[in-house]
Scaffold this motif. Structure first.
Motif, PDB file in Angstrom:
ATOM      1  N   GLN A 186     -19.361  40.665  21.574  1.00 47.61           N
ATOM      2  CA  GLN A 186     -18.167  41.421  21.174  1.00 47.61           C
ATOM      3  C   GLN A 186     -17.468  40.681  20.035  1.00 47.61           C
ATOM      4  O   GLN A 186     -17.316  39.451  20.099  1.00 47.61           O
ATOM      5  N   ARG A 187     -17.049  41.427  19.018  1.00 46.35           N
ATOM      6  CA  ARG A 187     -16.466  40.782  17.837  1.00 46.35           C
ATOM      7  C   ARG A 187     -14.988  40.424  18.040  1.00 46.35           C
ATOM      8  O   ARG A 187     -14.297  41.018  18.859  1.00 46.35           O
ATOM      9  N   GLY A 188     -14.550  39.450  17.257  1.00 49.52           N
ATOM     10  CA  GLY A 188     -13.116  39.160  17.181  1.00 49.52           C
ATOM     11  C   GLY A 188     -12.592  38.230  18.257  1.00 49.52           C
ATOM     12  O   GLY A 188     -11.398  37.992  18.353  1.00 49.52           O
ATOM     13  N   ARG A 189     -13.454  37.661  19.078  1.00 54.89           N
ATOM     14  CA  ARG A 189     -13.009  36.646  20.033  1.00 54.89           C
ATOM     15  C   ARG A 189     -13.908  35.427  19.863  1.00 54.89           C
ATOM     16  O   ARG A 189     -15.049  35.548  19.413  1.00 54.89           O
ATOM     17  N   ARG A 207      -5.229  35.036  14.873  1.00 56.28           N
ATOM     18  CA  ARG A 207      -4.654  36.319  15.317  1.00 56.28           C
ATOM     19  C   ARG A 207      -5.488  37.490  14.808  1.00 56.28           C
ATOM     20  O   ARG A 207      -5.643  38.502  15.487  1.00 56.28           O
ATOM     21  N   GLY A 267      -8.557  37.573  14.573  1.00 55.46           N
ATOM     22  CA  GLY A 267      -9.815  37.650  15.323  1.00 55.46           C
ATOM     23  C   GLY A 267     -10.940  36.916  14.613  1.00 55.46           C
ATOM     24  O   GLY A 267     -11.314  37.285  13.495  1.00 55.46           O
ATOM     25  N   ASP A 301     -14.909  34.861  15.263  1.00 51.79           N
ATOM     26  CA  ASP A 301     -16.047  34.726  16.179  1.00 51.79           C
ATOM     27  C   ASP A 301     -16.487  33.280  16.313  1.00 51.79           C
ATOM     28  O   ASP A 301     -16.965  32.861  17.357  1.00 51.79           O
TER      29      ASP A 301
END
Ligand code: AMP
Length: 408
Positions: free
Chosen positions: A67-70, A118, A120, A122
């Protein structure tokens, strides 16, 4: 053998091709397959072997499906320069993947890092101190971490970062893939490995020896004549970029100043500089505006500049490991390089250790027409003014001193 054997996603192969990599290096050949299988790994390799891409490529491949952005991958690095370089490698190799990365280190404001987090990201490449600040302030979460890389573990240990690393590990309690890279394996690192890695594969590349493409020469000289000798060597030798190592930041500063006064395009890289000045020195060295960079060990950690023709040890390093690390800046990925070391009477036992390590006598050199009996010039061998002399003489950071690396 080519990169196609790894079955990396075409988006990542595009980054490999754009970076000009044709043949995988030995560490890449041995590490990429087990990392892609999800194994933990210990990589015994020094910088200059291509170890960054060895862990970055499988991470990019794995994270395409996450999953993107974390924050899914964390790479811990001892210095800001190395963190920036790793981030550059991630950006270059991952250009077509859409994965976002950020470098996190101290000595600069938090705002930009906060904005990036903030927005996001990876992949986080971080120095331990500032990373802990973010973790403790809740501005960065590792709860979705899939891959952890501890890079240059021995150097982090040398710099007193082991307690920080342990604190970071306490924030990642779930299973993840862990990769640890180190040029050497001191007992404390072995202990950490036993505690943190699960059934790791070990890959060892030329662990204790400098690249065979580097030739080594000793220059016996009186302490007070080192700068004069350096100037003469620079005048008489055909060189590309030259990296000079001094033991203290004061001598790095002083020697760079003296070289500048003698007309050399020189800069220093040491802990008295602001982050902006350090970056300017590195950028100038990289793009050739500075031909000579005078640095301390810690400041120069992990410098990734391919065309360094000469490493000159103005001061003998304090261990054979440090010698290997310094010399690792030249002769990189198959290029030829020369290592000159200025030696005084006090360096006899280190010379023995180096000769044992290299399993050969080191060539002693004398510069023709150089007056080795000369007295000190007014600015030669001068000690720093008394008010500075309490600065620690070695590059070692005390354990528990928690500020981001690279202040030297
Ligand atoms: P590292 O050991 O990761 O610091 O890499 C040293 C240098 O080698 C960097 O400039 C890399 O871009 C370069 N490099 C890494 N892998 C390869 C490869 N397979 N072929 C050519 N250069 C490489």
């Amino acid at each position: 053998m080519s990169f196609s054997t790894f079955n990396l996603h075409p988006d990542i192969m595009a980054g490999v091709t754009a970076s000009g990599y044709v043949t995988p290096t030995p560490i890449q050949l041995q590490s990429i397959p087990p990392i892609m299988q999800g194994r933990d790994l210990i990589g015994l390799a020094q910088t200059g072997t291509g170890k960054t891409a060895a862990f970055v490529l499988p991470i990019l491949h794995r994270l395409r499906q996450s999953q993107r952005g974390r924050v899914s991958a964390l790479i811990i690095s001892p210095t800001r320069e190395l963190a920036e370089q790793i981030c550059d490698t991630v950006a270059a190799l991952g250009k077509h993947t859409g994965l976002k990365s950020v470098a996190i280190y101290g000595g600069v404001g938090m705002d930009q890092q906060l904005r990036a987090l903030r927005g996001g990201v990876d992949i986080v490449v971080a120095c331990p101190g500032r990373l802990l600040d973010h973790l403790w302030q809740g501005t960065l979460s590792l709860s979705n971490l899939e891959v952890l890389v501890i890079d240059e573990a021995d150097r982090m240990f040398d710099m007193g970062f082991l307690p920080d690393i342990r604190n970071i590990l306490k924030c990642i309690l779930h299973p993840r893939q862990t990769l640890l890279f180190s040029a050497t394996m001191p007992a404390d690192i072995r202990k950490l490995v036993a505690e943190v890695l699960q059934d790791p594969v070990t890959v060892q590349i030329g662990q204790t020896l400098p690249a065979t493409t580097v030739s080594h020469k000793l220059y016996p000289v009186g302490r007070h004549l080192k700068t004069t000798l350096l100037k003469e060597i620079l005048r008489k030798t055909t060189t590309g970029s030259v990296l000079v190592f001094t033991r203290t930041k004061h001598s790095a500063e002083r020697v760079a100043e003296q070289l500048k006064r003698a007309g050399h395009r020189a800069a220093s890289l040491q802990g008295n500089l602001s982050q902006y000045q350090r970056q300017a020195a590195l950028d100038g060295f990289r793009d050739g505006s500075y031909k000579v960079l005078v640095a301390t060990d810690v400041a120069a950690r992990g410098i990734d500049i391919l065309d360094i023709s000469h490493v000159i040890n103005y001061d003998m390093p304090d261990s054979t490991d440090a010698y290997i690390h310094r010399i690792g800046r030249t002769g990189r990925v198959g290029k030829a390089g020369e290592a000159f070391t200025f030696v005084t009477k006090e360096d006899a036992s280190m010379i023995n250790s180096l000769e044992r390590l290299l399993n050969a006598p080191l060539q002693r050199c004398k510069l023709d027409d150089f007056d080795y009996e000369k007295d000190a010039l007014p600015d030669e061998g001068r000690r720093p003014p008394r008010r500075f002399s309490r600065a620690p003489a070695s590059g070692r950071r005390r354990s528990g001193f928690r500020q981001t690396a690279g202040t030297r």
